[in-house]
Design a protein around this motif. Structure first.
Motif, PDB file in Angstrom:
ATOM      1  N   ARG A  84       0.833  -1.201   0.000  1.00 41.40           N
ATOM      2  CA  ARG A  84       0.000   0.000   0.000  1.00 41.40           C
ATOM      3  C   ARG A  84       0.867   1.250   0.000  1.00 41.40           C
ATOM      4  O   ARG A  84       0.623   2.202  -0.735  1.00 41.40           O
ATOM      5  N   MET A  85       1.913   1.243   0.807  1.00 42.07           N
ATOM      6  CA  MET A  85       2.802   2.394   0.871  1.00 42.07           C
ATOM      7  C   MET A  85       3.560   2.567  -0.445  1.00 42.07           C
ATOM      8  O   MET A  85       3.750   3.691  -0.911  1.00 42.07           O
ATOM      9  N   ALA A  86       3.988   1.478  -1.059  1.00 48.03           N
ATOM     10  CA  ALA A  86       4.684   1.566  -2.349  1.00 48.03           C
ATOM     11  C   ALA A  86       3.759   2.186  -3.398  1.00 48.03           C
ATOM     12  O   ALA A  86       4.175   3.065  -4.155  1.00 48.03           O
ATOM     13  N   ARG A  87       2.511   1.758  -3.443  1.00 50.33           N
ATOM     14  CA  ARG A  87       1.563   2.335  -4.419  1.00 50.33           C
ATOM     15  C   ARG A  87       1.337   3.820  -4.137  1.00 50.33           C
ATOM     16  O   ARG A  87       1.322   4.634  -5.060  1.00 50.33           O
ATOM     17  N   PHE A  88       1.143   4.184  -2.861  1.00 45.95           N
ATOM     18  CA  PHE A  88       0.913   5.591  -2.530  1.00 45.95           C
ATOM     19  C   PHE A  88       2.107   6.446  -2.960  1.00 45.95           C
ATOM     20  O   PHE A  88       1.952   7.449  -3.659  1.00 45.95           O
ATOM     21  N   TRP A  89       3.308   6.058  -2.529  1.00 43.21           N
ATOM     22  CA  TRP A  89       4.475   6.884  -2.808  1.00 43.21           C
ATOM     23  C   TRP A  89       4.880   6.852  -4.278  1.00 43.21           C
ATOM     24  O   TRP A  89       5.425   7.829  -4.801  1.00 43.21           O
TER      25      TRP A  89
END
Length: 149
Positions: A15-20
């Motif tokens: 999720r963090m990889a997609r957001f950033w």
């Protein structure tokens, strides 16, 4: 020459990889050649299943232009408990010397709206009357601070 990657501890790496990736206009890093997923790659190296986390293991992002650092989102069991000791500035407004304050504000506000839609939250607007600076302090989906300037 020194190379480096930025490592961000988090609870939900994918999720963090997609957001950033969206925030920085990076791409989620594809798995190494010959592997369908990062999980498959790590399994091939003998990493135990209980250390692989959830999902397909897409937990790193790269600059498609090849200029910025690789960013890896490392799953950790503990949550964030204090203010970051450093943070990212997402620079979209333009240089003070080249872009009028009102234009920079409009650019920053548009980017803030895009990032809110992606899961970030606004903390505060950093602006003072008579000062040629405008920024918005935000937090990502796991509470890590960053500024849009």
């Amino acid at each position: 020459m020194v190379s480096y990657q930025l490592v961000i501890d988090c609870a939900a790496p994918e999720r963090m990889a997609r957001f950033w990736a969206g925030a920085l206009r990076y791409t989620v890093e594809p798995p190494p050649g010959g592997f369908d997923t990062w999980r498959d790659y790590w399994r091939s190296l003998g990493v135990p299943e209980d250390e692989l986390g959830e999902g397909d293991g897409s937990d790193s992002i790269v600059d498609p232009e090849g200029h910025g650092p690789r960013i890896w989102f490392q799953q950790v069991p503990e949550g964030k408990v204090a203010k970051n000791r450093f943070h990212l500035d997402v620079k979209v407004g333009g240089r003070r010397e080249d872009v009028p304050l009102e234009t920079r504000k409009a650019r920053v506000d548009a980017e803030v709206e895009r990032l809110v839609q992606a899961g970030a939250s606004v903390v505060r607007v950093l602006s003072q009357s008579g000062v040629d600076h405008y920024a918005v302090a935000m937090v990502d989906p796991e509470g890590n601070e960053f500024d849009v300037v």
